[in-house]
Design an enzyme around this catalytic site. Structure first.
Site, PDB file in Angstrom:
ATOM      1  N   GLY A   1       0.834  -1.212   0.000  1.00 17.16           N
ATOM      2  CA  GLY A   1       0.000   0.000   0.000  1.00 17.16           C
ATOM      3  C   GLY A   1       0.859   1.248   0.000  1.00 17.16           C
ATOM      4  O   GLY A   1       1.313   1.712   1.038  1.00 17.16           O
TER       5      GLY A   1
ATOM      6  N   SER B   1       4.557   7.190   2.605  1.00 16.86           N
ATOM      7  CA  SER B   1       5.232   6.250   3.521  1.00 16.86           C
ATOM      8  C   SER B   1       6.479   5.663   2.868  1.00 16.86           C
ATOM      9  O   SER B   1       7.473   5.362   3.544  1.00 16.86           O
ATOM     10  CB  SER B   1       4.275   5.135   3.932  1.00 16.86           C
ATOM     11  OG  SER B   1       3.661   4.540   2.794  1.00 16.86           O
TER      12      SER B   1
ATOM     13  N   GLY C   1      -5.891   2.340  -6.530  1.00 16.87           N
ATOM     14  CA  GLY C   1      -6.615   2.928  -5.406  1.00 16.87           C
ATOM     15  C   GLY C   1      -7.514   1.926  -4.707  1.00 16.87           C
ATOM     16  O   GLY C   1      -7.923   0.909  -5.276  1.00 16.87           O
TER      17      GLY C   1
ATOM     18  N   ASP D   1      -0.342  -1.524   4.755  1.00 12.94           N
ATOM     19  CA  ASP D   1      -1.202  -0.331   4.697  1.00 12.94           C
ATOM     20  C   ASP D   1      -1.941  -0.317   3.357  1.00 12.94           C
ATOM     21  O   ASP D   1      -2.046   0.706   2.694  1.00 12.94           O
ATOM     22  CB  ASP D   1      -0.325   0.925   4.860  1.00 12.94           C
ATOM     23  CG  ASP D   1      -1.137   2.191   5.063  1.00 12.94           C
ATOM     24  OD1 ASP D   1      -2.289   2.104   5.528  1.00 12.94           O
ATOM     25  OD2 ASP D   1      -0.602   3.273   4.765  1.00 12.94           O
TER      26      ASP D   1
ATOM     27  N   HIS E   1      -8.257  -1.524   3.324  1.00 16.62           N
ATOM     28  CA  HIS E   1      -8.548  -1.533   4.756  1.00 16.62           C
ATOM     29  C   HIS E   1      -9.815  -2.302   5.148  1.00 16.62           C
ATOM     30  O   HIS E   1     -10.134  -2.411   6.323  1.00 16.62           O
ATOM     31  CB  HIS E   1      -8.632  -0.096   5.282  1.00 16.62           C
ATOM     32  CG  HIS E   1      -7.276   0.549   5.422  1.00 16.62           C
ATOM     33  ND1 HIS E   1      -6.151   0.018   4.850  1.00 16.62           N
ATOM     34  CD2 HIS E   1      -6.867   1.668   6.068  1.00 16.62           C
ATOM     35  CE1 HIS E   1      -5.110   0.775   5.145  1.00 16.62           C
ATOM     36  NE2 HIS E   1      -5.520   1.782   5.872  1.00 16.62           N
TER      37      HIS E   1
ATOM     38  N   HIS F   1      -0.787  -0.159   9.939  1.00 15.90           N
ATOM     39  CA  HIS F   1      -1.303   1.216   9.993  1.00 15.90           C
ATOM     40  C   HIS F   1      -2.823   1.216  10.096  1.00 15.90           C
ATOM     41  O   HIS F   1      -3.477   0.258   9.712  1.00 15.90           O
ATOM     42  CB  HIS F   1      -0.859   2.009   8.749  1.00 15.90           C
ATOM     43  CG  HIS F   1      -1.012   3.488   8.928  1.00 15.90           C
ATOM     44  ND1 HIS F   1      -1.522   4.311   7.957  1.00 15.90           N
ATOM     45  CD2 HIS F   1      -0.720   4.279   9.992  1.00 15.90           C
ATOM     46  CE1 HIS F   1      -1.517   5.560   8.418  1.00 15.90           C
ATOM     47  NE2 HIS F   1      -1.046   5.559   9.643  1.00 15.90           N
ATOM     48  N   ASP F   2      -3.354   2.309  10.632  1.00 12.69           N
ATOM     49  CA  ASP F   2      -4.802   2.502  10.786  1.00 12.69           C
ATOM     50  C   ASP F   2      -5.422   1.447  11.693  1.00 12.69           C
ATOM     51  O   ASP F   2      -6.521   0.944  11.428  1.00 12.69           O
ATOM     52  CB  ASP F   2      -5.479   2.549   9.409  1.00 12.69           C
ATOM     53  CG  ASP F   2      -4.874   3.630   8.532  1.00 12.69           C
ATOM     54  OD1 ASP F   2      -4.895   4.806   8.933  1.00 12.69           O
ATOM     55  OD2 ASP F   2      -4.338   3.294   7.459  1.00 12.69           O
TER      56      ASP F   2
END
Ligand code: SAH
Ligand code: MG
Length: 204
Positions: free
Chosen positions: A45, A51, A74, A141, A144, A169-170
């Site tokens: 990602g 990042s 995306g 990442d 999600h 992440h997240d």
């Protein structure tokens, strides 16, 4: 004192994406402290390379390499009509999102072409093909939604060395990465650093 290259840091801060500077610097420090010459790291990602620049600069300073995996089409929320759509990422002739040109320009501006290798395609397919136990650092990442982030974890976790670093992440309650973060604890990982929703885990 060792530091991130300041030009790279400014580029990273200006790049489109979702990595606040305090979390980006945790990526940088984890990679800088954890990687040695010829070690391999993977990022799942990349979007426009925000990042990627934090991790890539640390890899460059260490003589390690970063494989940056993204299909560059995306996630669902980045598509036309969706909340995180950015018209500058839209390639009209094919009616698709394409973040690869922006990612590539950022890597070139950052002077990271010799350190960062872009891998363009579906993260699950690539992860399933990747050699087991070959990575010192794995940063997840990508998509999600629960099913996607679980698929990334299942495909990529076996590629990590036994005492390697897993970065998620997240990790916020109620979203996909949170479930994977819990799964990682069940699989013997424990958390060594956290900065907001960015978690750093290891099994050693
Ligand atoms: N790390 C980035 C943000 C990544 S956003 C930053 O610092 O800004 C999530 C990215 O995951 C998107 O670019 C999307 O294209 C990618 N992605 C989502 N599902 C994917 C899949 N199945 N295979 C490859 N990439 C995927
Ligand atoms: Mg993220």
């Amino acid at each position: 004192m060792v530091e991130m290259d300041s030009a790279c840091r400014h580029l990273a801060m200006r790049a489109k994406g979702w990595m606040p500077d305090d979390q980006g610097m945790m990526l940088w420090r984890t990679a800088y402290n954890g990687l040695d010459v010829d070690d391999l790291a993977v990022e799942v990602g990349a979007y426009c390379g925000k990042s990627t620049i934090y991790l890539g600069d640390a890899c460059r300073q260490r003589g390690a390499r970063l494989y940056s995996v993204d299909h560059h089409r995306g996630s669902p929320e980045h598509q036309k009509g969706q909340p995180f759509f950015d018209p500058e990422t839209y390639f009209e002739p094919l009616d698709v999102v394409d973040t690869l040109p922006s990612w590539r320009a950022n890597i070139t501006y950052a002077g990271l072409e010799d350190t960062v290798i872009g891998v363009v395609g579906d993260s699950k397919i690539i992860g399933d093909d990747w050699a087991e136990g070959s990575l010192r650092l794995l940063f997840i990442d990508g998509g999600h939604e629960s099913a996607q982030v679980k698929a990334d974890y299942d495909a990529w976790m076996p590629t990590l060395e036994a005492d390697g670093f897993l970065l998620l992440h997240d990790v916020d309650p109620g979203v996909g990465p949170y479930e994977v973060w819990k799964q990682a604890h069940n699989d013997g990982f424990h958390e060594i650093f956290a900065q907001g929703s960015l978690k750093v885990l290891t099994r050693s």
